[in-house]
Each structure stands twice: as C-alpha cells, then as structure tokens.
Design a protein around this motif. Structure first.
Motif, PDB file in Angstrom:
ATOM      1  N   LEU A  29       0.739  -1.118   0.139  1.00 53.11           N
ATOM      2  CA  LEU A  29       0.105   0.022   0.081  1.00 53.11           C
ATOM      3  C   LEU A  29       1.165   1.659   0.297  1.00 53.11           C
ATOM      4  O   LEU A  29       0.483   1.975  -0.606  1.00 53.11           O
ATOM      5  N   PHE A  33       3.356   2.422  -3.455  1.00 50.52           N
ATOM      6  CA  PHE A  33       3.209   3.539  -5.100  1.00 50.52           C
ATOM      7  C   PHE A  33       4.076   3.962  -5.142  1.00 50.52           C
ATOM      8  O   PHE A  33       4.400   4.602  -6.516  1.00 50.52           O
ATOM      9  N   LEU A 189       0.018  -2.008  -9.709  1.00 48.44           N
ATOM     10  CA  LEU A 189       0.903  -0.820  -8.829  1.00 48.44           C
ATOM     11  C   LEU A 189       1.167   0.518  -9.151  1.00 48.44           C
ATOM     12  O   LEU A 189       1.440   1.550  -9.405  1.00 48.44           O
ATOM     13  N   HIS A 192      -1.570   2.303  -8.279  1.00 48.26           N
ATOM     14  CA  HIS A 192      -1.354   2.881  -8.116  1.00 48.26           C
ATOM     15  C   HIS A 192      -0.830   4.139  -7.517  1.00 48.26           C
ATOM     16  O   HIS A 192      -0.756   5.042  -7.314  1.00 48.26           O
ATOM     17  N   TRP A 196      -1.249   7.902  -7.280  1.00 46.56           N
ATOM     18  CA  TRP A 196      -0.711   8.673  -5.861  1.00 46.56           C
ATOM     19  C   TRP A 196      -0.045   9.798  -6.948  1.00 46.56           C
ATOM     20  O   TRP A 196      -0.348  11.827  -5.827  1.00 46.56           O
ATOM     21  N   ALA A 287     -11.595   3.136  -8.377  1.00 47.05           N
ATOM     22  CA  ALA A 287     -10.018   4.032  -8.746  1.00 47.05           C
ATOM     23  C   ALA A 287     -10.348   3.986  -9.811  1.00 47.05           C
ATOM     24  O   ALA A 287      -9.705   5.321 -10.824  1.00 47.05           O
ATOM     25  N   LEU A 300      -7.341   7.731  -4.778  1.00 49.01           N
ATOM     26  CA  LEU A 300      -6.016   6.847  -3.980  1.00 49.01           C
ATOM     27  C   LEU A 300      -6.216   5.709  -3.256  1.00 49.01           C
ATOM     28  O   LEU A 300      -5.459   4.761  -2.931  1.00 49.01           O
ATOM     29  N   SER A 303      -8.215   2.870  -5.195  1.00 49.09           N
ATOM     30  CA  SER A 303      -6.715   1.766  -4.825  1.00 49.09           C
ATOM     31  C   SER A 303      -6.313   1.281  -4.209  1.00 49.09           C
ATOM     32  O   SER A 303      -5.858  -0.186  -4.225  1.00 49.09           O
ATOM     33  N   LYS A 304      -6.226   1.583  -2.865  1.00 53.96           N
ATOM     34  CA  LYS A 304      -5.340   1.045  -1.785  1.00 53.96           C
ATOM     35  C   LYS A 304      -6.347  -0.458  -1.335  1.00 53.96           C
ATOM     36  O   LYS A 304      -6.018  -1.117  -0.705  1.00 53.96           O
ATOM     37  N   ILE A 307      -5.561  -3.162  -3.888  1.00 51.23           N
ATOM     38  CA  ILE A 307      -4.540  -3.576  -3.535  1.00 51.23           C
ATOM     39  C   ILE A 307      -5.532  -4.441  -2.281  1.00 51.23           C
ATOM     40  O   ILE A 307      -4.104  -5.765  -2.215  1.00 51.23           O
TER      41      ILE A 307
END
Length: 387
Positions: A29, A33, A189, A192, A196, A287, A300, A303-304, A307
């Motif tokens: 996490l 990024f 990623l 991710h 970010w 996301a 964000l 996205s977390k 993951i």
C-alpha cells in the motif's frame, strides 16, 4: 502459569500469519505507489522539470515506506524460519534482482540531480524506472510461483534441496501463470502510482498519469479475473491427508500433504473470505472511475482497497499453506508446522504491540506534515535542496 502460555500456540501461529500479511500489505500500500511512480516516470514526465516534480512526490516518503519491507523480512526470519530459509535459498537470484533494484533506487534519488548533464539525468531516470518496475513485476511472479508450488524438498534434517543450477532455478520461475501474476502485480502498482500522482501533481503530469492509470487498472482487473479462472481449472491445490496437530512441533515432515483439488475450494469451506476478491475488483473499478473523473483522495483510497483485496485474497485462499512444494507435497510449509517456538512468538507479539503503534503514529504524522501537491514552482524555488 508461565506467561507465554497466556496465549496458546495455535492462536499465536494464526496471529503471526495475520501479522505477516499485515506487514506485506502495508508494504504494497505504501511502497507500492513509490514503485508505481518510478515505473511511470519516463512516460508521465517529458521535461526535466516535470520529472523532478514526479520524483519529489515520493522523495520525502519512500524511505519510510520501505521500512515495511524490512519489517516483513524480519518477521519471516524470526517467526517463520523455515519459510525464510527455503524461500531465500531457492529463490536466491530472483531475490537478488529485487534487492539490487531496490538498492539502485535510493542511489538514483541521491545522484540524479547532482549534475545538469541531460544524459546523466536520463540514465538515472531509467534507473528509477528499473527500481520500480523490476520489484513490482517480480513480486507478482513470486506470488504466482507460491500458488503453483515451489520445486523443493526437505531432508530428514529439514535441509531444503532444490534441483538444478542457479540460472535454471530463475528460468524455472517464469511459468505462464506466474508471469500472469507478475502482470497483475505490475499493472496494479502502476495504477496505484498513477493514483498517487493524481493526488500530488497537477497539469500535464497529472493528465498523463490518469490516462495510463486507467489502462493499467483495466489490465489489472482483467488479469486478476483470468488468474482466478486459471486457479479454478488449471492449478491443483493442496490439502492435508492426516489430522494435523495445530499446536504440534514445527516439523513439516510430521504431516502428510496431497496435491489435489483446487485452491478455490477454500471459498466453499470458508465463504466469508470471498470479501477479499470482491474488495479487489470493487477497489480497482472505483479507482479507475475515479481516475477518469479526476477525483484525487478517494481514488487513492479505492486503489488501496483494491490492493488490500487482491493481496489478502492470496493468503486467505492458501491458508494454512504458506509455501507448498510442487515436487514433494509433504515438504510443504504451513502455518501449523513452520513457525518459531511458542515463547519466541509470544515475546515477538509483545514487542510488536509496543512498537507497531509507534510506527503507525509516526507514519501518519509524516504524511500529515507532507500533505499537499508538488508543483513546478516548488521545484524551481528549491532547486538546490529537492531531488
């Protein structure tokens, strides 16, 4: 009563399996990024100033984020010694490549802007790309190989034996399913990192990051779905043949394991774990929608969540197996037979209960202090102090 007996051995083993998952997920996490931003660097930033903006979005936090990787490795070494020994001996060259890439990254951060020569800076930009792309890809390949089973066997003295030379061991990891897992990890990623950059930049860099992030998210979702289908029909699972002593000695050879059925049978036995892949798909979908719509903080966070769902789905699907053997299933390492002693796990748990909250509080404070966008004006005004 001896103090460490306050928590029984079975519970401690499950707690440390969960804590290891927490540390690895925290690494994905946070440093995830960083790796995504590094892999995106040559494609979202076209000028030197834009590249400095991108680099400085992660420059102040990457060292703290990488702490989770160190903690995860330390937890494996202390709580799961056989896992550490077997994984790092057989996967040595792959691990070396990952560590080399992670070592190159800080060197690139420090040296990239020391000279104004465009060729010098371009070389370090590609070093940052490698420092992000190589681990992002190989971590996924490693997870794919764990699901397939790793070709090792244990002797009666619990010495791990791998067949073949070092190069062939590396080539043997590049199996189709493992490569698919690598694609999922890499694209996840990238998404991710794009989320970010959407939060931390503006203008053309932000627009390019959104565009690439949308595509990466769609590839990650499609690859994850394909991997699930592949697991259902093309990859054998593992199961115990005998009744296992959950608080027994840490010797995998005491248990008999068969390679049969499907990993996905875990969802019939424990239906509640379906929340993990659901979170993975929903998080990625939201996301991607957030990237398209130009949302920042929520993108964000989604996205977390994606993951979190994807990574946790692997551990929950495999439980209680942590490193199956493809050539000798009985040598497979599980939660019930590959841990440190009862006392060791208890002492480590006390230390974790003290220090993990401090790490979390410090991390939260750092992100609060460093909140806000990195702009071209910031880089111009602080050209001598920023990366």
């Amino acid at each position: 009563m001896i103090m460490h007996e306050l928590i029984n051995y079975e519970t401690l083993r499950v707690l440390w399996w969960g804590l290891l998952g927490v540390l690895l997920i925290a690494f994905a996490l946070t440093d995830g990024f960083d790796m995504g931003v590094g892999a995106l660097l040559p494609f979202v930033a076209k000028t030197d100033l834009e590249r400095r903006v991108v680099i400085n979005t992660v420059g102040p936090v990457w060292e703290g984020n990488q702490v989770w990787f160190i903690l995860g490795g330390g937890a494996i070494f202390a709580a799961w010694p056989p896992l550490y020994a077997v994984a790092f001996s057989g996967l040595y060259l792959a691990m070396f490549m990952i560590l080399a890439a992670l070592i190159v990254r800080p060197v690139a951060f420090k040296y990239r802007s020391k000279r104004e020569d465009p060729k010098w800076r371009t070389r370090w930009d590609w070093a940052l790309f490698a420092g992000g792309a190589v681990p992002a890809l190989l971590f996924g390949v490693a997870v794919g190989n764990v699901l397939l089973g790793v070709p090792f066997r244990l002797t009666q003295d619990l010495l791990s034996i791998y067949e073949g030379g070092m190069i062939m061991k590396l080539v043997g990891l590049l199996r189709p399913f493992a490569l698919l897992a690598g694609v999922v990890s890499f694209s996840m990623l990238l998404m991710h990192g794009a989320a970010w950059l959407t939060l931390k930049t503006e203008g053309r860099v932000q627009q390019r990051a959104r565009s690439i992030g949308v595509k990466a998210g769609m590839i990650a979702a499609a690859g994850y779905a394909l991997a699930g289908l592949w697991l259902a029909v093309g990859v054998d699972g593992y199961s115990f043949v005998n009744e296992v002593a959950l608080d027994g000695p840490s010797n995998p050879l005491f248990n008999e394991v068969a390679r049969e059925g499907s990993w996905l049978s875990a969802y019939a036995e424990r239906p509640w774990i379906a929340i993990a892949p659901i979170m993975g798909f929903v998080g990625i979908a939201l996301a991607v929608l957030g990237l398209k719509a130009g949302r920042e903080v929520s993108t964000l966070l989604w996205s977390k969540m994606g993951i979190l769902g994807i990574v946790s789905s692997v551990g929950l699907t495999m439980f209680p197996f942590i490193l199956p053997s493809s050539i000798d299933p009985t040598s497979s390492l599980t939660v019930w037979d590959a841990s440190s002693s009862h006392l060791t796990l208890f002492v480590m748990l006390i230390c974790t209960a003290i220090f993990l909250p401090l790490i979390l509080m410090y991390t939260a404070w750092v992100y609060r202090v460093l909140w806000g966008k990195v702009t071209e004006d910031d880089v111009n005004e602080n050209a001598e102090t920023l990366y």
